[in-house]
Design a protein around this motif. Structure first.
Motif, PDB file in Angstrom:
ATOM      1  N   UNK A  29      63.852 -41.444 -60.266  1.00 59.63           N
ATOM      2  CA  UNK A  29      64.756 -40.373 -59.894  1.00 59.63           C
ATOM      3  C   UNK A  29      65.677 -40.715 -58.752  1.00 59.63           C
ATOM      4  N   UNK A  30      65.746 -41.991 -58.383  1.00 63.09           N
ATOM      5  CA  UNK A  30      66.587 -42.404 -57.268  1.00 63.09           C
ATOM      6  C   UNK A  30      67.150 -43.786 -57.512  1.00 63.09           C
ATOM      7  N   UNK A  31      67.371 -44.552 -56.438  1.00 62.14           N
ATOM      8  CA  UNK A  31      67.933 -45.898 -56.587  1.00 62.14           C
ATOM      9  C   UNK A  31      66.939 -46.835 -57.256  1.00 62.14           C
ATOM     10  N   UNK A  32      67.418 -47.958 -57.810  1.00 65.37           N
ATOM     11  CA  UNK A  32      66.509 -48.900 -58.472  1.00 65.37           C
ATOM     12  C   UNK A  32      65.694 -49.708 -57.469  1.00 65.37           C
ATOM     13  N   UNK A  33      64.517 -50.118 -57.922  1.00 65.92           N
ATOM     14  CA  UNK A  33      63.630 -50.984 -57.164  1.00 65.92           C
ATOM     15  C   UNK A  33      63.194 -52.132 -58.071  1.00 65.92           C
ATOM     16  N   UNK A  34      62.625 -53.138 -57.479  1.00 64.57           N
ATOM     17  CA  UNK A  34      62.127 -54.253 -58.258  1.00 64.57           C
ATOM     18  C   UNK A  34      60.665 -54.084 -58.623  1.00 64.57           C
ATOM     19  N   UNK A  35      60.265 -54.713 -59.729  1.00 67.35           N
ATOM     20  CA  UNK A  35      58.852 -54.762 -60.090  1.00 67.35           C
ATOM     21  C   UNK A  35      58.570 -56.078 -60.799  1.00 67.35           C
ATOM     22  N   UNK A  36      57.313 -56.476 -60.750  1.00 69.19           N
ATOM     23  CA  UNK A  36      56.844 -57.577 -61.583  1.00 69.19           C
ATOM     24  C   UNK A  36      55.420 -57.262 -62.017  1.00 69.19           C
ATOM     25  N   UNK A  37      54.997 -57.904 -63.100  1.00 71.48           N
ATOM     26  CA  UNK A  37      53.650 -57.706 -63.622  1.00 71.48           C
ATOM     27  C   UNK A  37      53.131 -59.037 -64.147  1.00 71.48           C
ATOM     28  N   UNK A  38      51.843 -59.272 -63.920  1.00 70.83           N
ATOM     29  CA  UNK A  38      51.190 -60.495 -64.352  1.00 70.83           C
ATOM     30  C   UNK A  38      50.010 -60.126 -65.242  1.00 70.83           C
ATOM     31  N   UNK A  39      49.949 -60.732 -66.415  1.00 71.97           N
ATOM     32  CA  UNK A  39      48.849 -60.449 -67.341  1.00 71.97           C
ATOM     33  C   UNK A  39      47.575 -61.101 -66.819  1.00 71.97           C
ATOM     34  N   UNK A  40      46.499 -60.290 -66.690  1.00 73.76           N
ATOM     35  CA  UNK A  40      45.240 -60.785 -66.140  1.00 73.76           C
ATOM     36  C   UNK A  40      44.135 -60.852 -67.182  1.00 73.76           C
ATOM     37  N   UNK A  41      44.391 -60.342 -68.393  1.00 73.43           N
ATOM     38  CA  UNK A  41      43.367 -60.418 -69.430  1.00 73.43           C
ATOM     39  C   UNK A  41      43.640 -59.470 -70.577  1.00 73.43           C
ATOM     40  N   UNK A  42      42.718 -59.459 -71.540  1.00 74.49           N
ATOM     41  CA  UNK A  42      42.834 -58.576 -72.696  1.00 74.49           C
ATOM     42  C   UNK A  42      42.368 -57.167 -72.334  1.00 74.49           C
ATOM     43  N   UNK A  43      42.823 -56.151 -73.093  1.00 76.57           N
ATOM     44  CA  UNK A  43      42.354 -54.776 -72.825  1.00 76.57           C
ATOM     45  C   UNK A  43      40.851 -54.668 -73.038  1.00 76.57           C
ATOM     46  N   UNK A  44      40.231 -53.822 -72.241  1.00 75.60           N
ATOM     47  CA  UNK A  44      38.790 -53.603 -72.406  1.00 75.60           C
ATOM     48  C   UNK A  44      38.543 -52.423 -73.336  1.00 75.60           C
TER      49      UNK A  44
END
Length: 531
Positions: free
Chosen positions: A516-531
């Motif tokens: 709902x405001x200005x953009x921000x950065x994000x990153x995500x790292x895969x740590x494993x399969x879903x449980x």
């Protein structure tokens, strides 16, 4: 100890664009016969055996302005100002692989140059980056870096030195342990002048200009051409008949017409204000002079939106799985006639080629350009691969965003991190998105689990856990470019993530998010399969 002022090449347009014209001064007849500003000065400092006199004079002027306006007795870092004034100096015509900036061990610089640099940078407290007064620190010919190479010649070797954020031992030849550019110095560099004024050539020989500034409660940082010997025995520092071929920067803090002297704060380790004859001005021996008119609010917010200095440093750059080193050693100009330079640093890619980097910074956002085909791109252009990233508010050692590749017209993910790199767990599933991901959205950490896909694979569902007991639905779409996605996390204020999965490293994704405001950065790292 005398300070030899080694004047360096500087862009005249930068100084003209950063320093304000002098204010109109009252007539000499209305000026008091005596002014004493010594009560609002911070303690005496000691430049030691280095040629950093103008740095000390400029910092003393900033400290005095904060003392007077805010009642703060600050001890600000001269070491930091000398570092940034040397890394900000740019040799526009220096080809790779040679260094286009100066090492911080160099001395010199005018008052106008120091003020111009402080127009873009700030100052941290002395405790964030203590001063090194040992004269051997600036004698580069006599010392070696920890890896045994000279840091003067090649850009990569100089960056190894200038951007070092950890303590290292330098042989000068006696050992000096120093952290050249600690993160704390960048994060705390909030103190700066917001406006300054420089004396015109005519002002430099006009006593009334100096007296008027001091009577308006403004200290004067100045550089004087030293002469000698001093024939006086009355305790007044007078010019002599012989030029010493040196110059020295100090701070005027008052005057006395009856004695025809200025009160001067020097930085040679003494604890008394010097009496400095009016004749230095009247004989045209003052080379340059300026004052601080105002300073930034020390109590205002000073985070990623206000502090561009957080972009400085060495970054591990990863774009779509291609890894290299991004060294950002200076803040850019805005492309205007007064500040045409766009240079921010140099990139050392996986192909072993060094490439100059230009860019722009605005709040928490950085746009920078790497031209794969023109490694030595001019400092005034923005061309090549266009990276748009955001430094994370709660993780100021991370930048995340996307890159538009001018070579194929496609957009890719990128991250840049200090002191670490991202490495995720590859997926064995048909969809590389399926899995559990550690998400950092503007530094807010949580676990994103993506485990439900429709038959065509373009719709995704899952959950997001914030680590403090709250779990929210997550949903979104992929494609038609299978690397591109848009996910929404249904927090009370929904967060929409728009980004890209790395093509050569599908265990990492990054981009931007909005709430709902200005953009921000994000990153995500895969740590494993879903449980």
């Amino acid at each position: 100890m005398q300070c030899a002022l080694m004047l360096r090449l500087a862009t005249a347009s930068l100084v003209a664009g950063s320093v304000l014209l002098a204010n109109a001064m009252p007539a000499s007849g209305s000026l008091p016969s005596k002014v004493d500003l010594t009560a609002t000065q911070t303690p005496f400092r000691n430049q030691g055996a280095r040629d950093t006199c103008t740095v000390f004079a400029a910092v003393a002027a900033v400290e005095a302005a904060y003392m007077r306006k805010y009642g703060l007795s600050l001890d600000l870092s001269e070491q930091y100002l000398n570092h940034v004034q040397k890394s900000f100096w740019l040799n526009f015509n220096q080809p790779l692989p040679f260094a286009e900036i100066q090492p911080e061990t160099n001395g010199g610089g005018t008052i106008g140059w120091q003020f111009a640099v402080l127009g873009r940078y700030g100052l941290p407290p002395e405790s964030s980056l203590p001063y090194i007064g040992d004269g051997s620190w600036q004698n580069l010919a006599g010392w070696t870096s920890p890896n045994g190479v000279s840091v003067q010649t090649l850009q990569r070797d100089l960056d190894d030195f200038m951007l070092s954020s950890m303590p290292r031992t330098y042989s000068t030849p006696s050992p000096i342990v120093a952290t050249v550019l600690p993160l704390a110095a960048l994060a705390n560099a909030r103190y700066r002048p917001t406006s300054t004024t420089m004396a015109s050539p005519a002002d430099l020989a006009n006593l009334d200009w100096f007296r008027a500034q001091l009577s308006a409660n403004r200290e004067v940082a100045f550089v004087v051409k030293l002469t000698g010997p001093d024939p006086s025995e009355d305790g007044i520092w007078n010019p002599g008949p012989t030029s010493l071929g040196k110059a020295h920067g100090m701070l005027m803090v008052g005057y006395d017409d009856a004695q025809r002297v200025f009160l001067v704060k020097n930085q040679w380790g003494g604890q008394q204000f010097d009496r400095f004859s009016y004749d230095w001005v009247l004989q045209g021996l003052v080379d340059n002079a300026g004052v601080v008119l105002d300073v930034a609010d020390p109590h205002a917010r000073f985070g990623t939106f206000e502090n561009r200095q957080l972009f400085l440093g060495r970054w591990n750059l990863d774009h779509d799985g291609w890894r290299g080193t991004l060294d950002i050693y200076r803040l850019p100009g805005d492309g205007s006639a007064s500040a045409p330079d766009r240079r921010i640093g140099t990139y050392f890619g996986p192909d072993g080629v060094a490439r100059r980097v230009n860019g722009a910074m605005d709040g928490n956002r950085i746009d920078f350009y790497i031209d794969w085909n023109v490694p030595d791109q001019p400092a005034t252009v923005l061309q090549g691969m266009h990276f748009t990233g955001f430094i994370l508010s709660k993780d100021i050692e991370a930048i995340a965003g996307s890159m538009l590749d001018n070579r194929d017209g496609s957009t890719y993910a990128f991250t840049a991190l200090k002191s670490r790199s991202l490495k995720g767990v590859p997926s064995n599933a048909v969809s590389a998105y399926r899995g559990t991901w550690q998400l950092s959205a503007d530094g807010i950490a949580g676990t994103l689990t993506l485990d439900k896909f429709n038959t065509s694979g373009d719709a995704v569902q899952g959950t997001f856990s914030d680590g403090i007991g709250n779990t929210y639905k997550a949903y979104g779409t992929i494609g038609p470019n299978p690397r591109a996605f848009t996910f929404t996390i249904a927090t009370p204020t929904p967060k929409t993530l728009s980004g890209y999965l790395n093509g050569h490293e599908p265990a990492v994704m990054s981009g931007t998010f909005t709430a709902g405001g200005p953009p921000f950065g994000f990153y995500a790292v895969r740590v494993g399969d879903p449980r």
